[in-house]
Design an enzyme around this catalytic site. Sequence first.
Site, PDB file in Angstrom:
ATOM      1  CG  HIS A 105      -2.062   0.968   1.124  1.00  0.00           C
ATOM      2  ND1 HIS A 105      -1.922   2.295   1.425  1.00  0.00           N
ATOM      3  CD2 HIS A 105      -3.363   0.807   0.755  1.00  0.00           C
ATOM      4  CE1 HIS A 105      -3.078   2.920   1.242  1.00  0.00           C
ATOM      5  NE2 HIS A 105      -3.964   2.034   0.837  1.00  0.00           N
TER       6      HIS A 105
ATOM      7  CG  ASP B 194      -7.698  -1.379  -2.656  1.00  0.00           C
ATOM      8  OD1 ASP B 194      -8.801  -0.850  -2.463  1.00  0.00           O
ATOM      9  OD2 ASP B 194      -6.628  -0.765  -2.538  1.00  0.00           O
TER      10      ASP B 194
END
Length: 435
Positions: A311, A369
């Site tokens: 991330h 995600d």
Amino acid sequence: MSDKTNRTFTLTDNTTGKSYELPVLPASIGPDVIDVRKLYADTDHFTYDPGFTSTGSCESKITYIDGDQGVLLYRGYAIAELAEQSDFMETCYLLLYGELPTKAQKNKFEHDITYHTMLHEQLMYFFRGFRRDAHPMAVMCGVVGALSAFYHDSTDITDPKHRMVASYRLLAKMPTIAAMAYKYSIGQPFVYPRNDLKYAENFLYMMFSNPAEEYIINPVISKAMDKILILHADHEQNASTSTVRLAGSSGANPFACISAGIASLWGPAHGGANEAVLNMLEQIGDVKNIPEFIARAKDKEDSFRLMGFGHRVYKNFDPRAKVLQQSCHDVLNELGITDEPLLDIAMELERIALEDPYFIEKKLYPNVDFYSGIIFRAIGIPTSMFTVLFSVARTVGWVAQWNEMIEDPSQKIGRPRQLYTGETGRSYLPLAKRP
């Protein structure tokens, strides 16, 4: 905090030798901030910070992120604690009002949101003005922006009651708008909300029910959806939230501001990450191809990247992913999916990422995600709707941030400056004299 007050940062101009004292503003947690508001007036210089990644654009009490430690707090509460023990409506109240509600406050809040979920009936004609193949995010931008034309009785941003009504309307109507955008795209009739269902249940009902048969709410799926909404409710001053604040700083009505946030979220670098995960799984195609793509991901010369791992903000682990990992497996087990190739690929990638020394060393753990994309796929939500669901969850964060900005006495219209590197003054040459 006494040791953090009355501090200054000294800036010296190497050309003139002059020094300037800049105040340091203390944060309750996280990095302190150098106050450069008078820098231009005092030094005739701007700061240069493309993307504003080293610039504090506002003061906020809503959300805190420590990417190095994998920390995400809503109003001081750890995201994992909220996701496991709270629900989305309670989290919304917390973000909007700063404290967890009492039982009476929660009941009233849920009632008020529930009874705002219906859309003005004339909006149905607005939907029908879109092409059938319009992207649902295009529909979301248009319909949310148009709400001010239907609810102009709550657009006076100087009136606290107007702001509250507009905030409730946006939070309540966003799932209805999103579900209608989906129904319109597949040619099914719109499904009206039901007041006897909870927020996540109502959204699933409007998405998947039809007049021909009864739709049964699956508690495992609705719980997973509720957690997804909590985990995506706010994320500090990201691109879409900054867009909402910047639009709001001009005095624009709240519906226009949230529409601007949706447009920003639509960008693939922001809200399209979980859709990119599914596209990557389709590119891999089969579990037997995974070793080839893992090798490509490790090859610095290869442009291929594994989406959904690591991330930009969280350098250690994504705290939201830890929560959603269990929900993802709960949903897959509940649905008994055994013949879905993309989900098989996803689960094998997860196993490798959690065991492979390369992934562990690089801290490329599955992020939120990755898991949200798998859950959406498993319950039948098409990839074109992934970012729409993100906007449904993020609406409460946008609204909370917008309200905080409006109530901030130091708030000014946003006006970023620039480093100009273009032509200096030139004289105009008439067309007939130009070579």
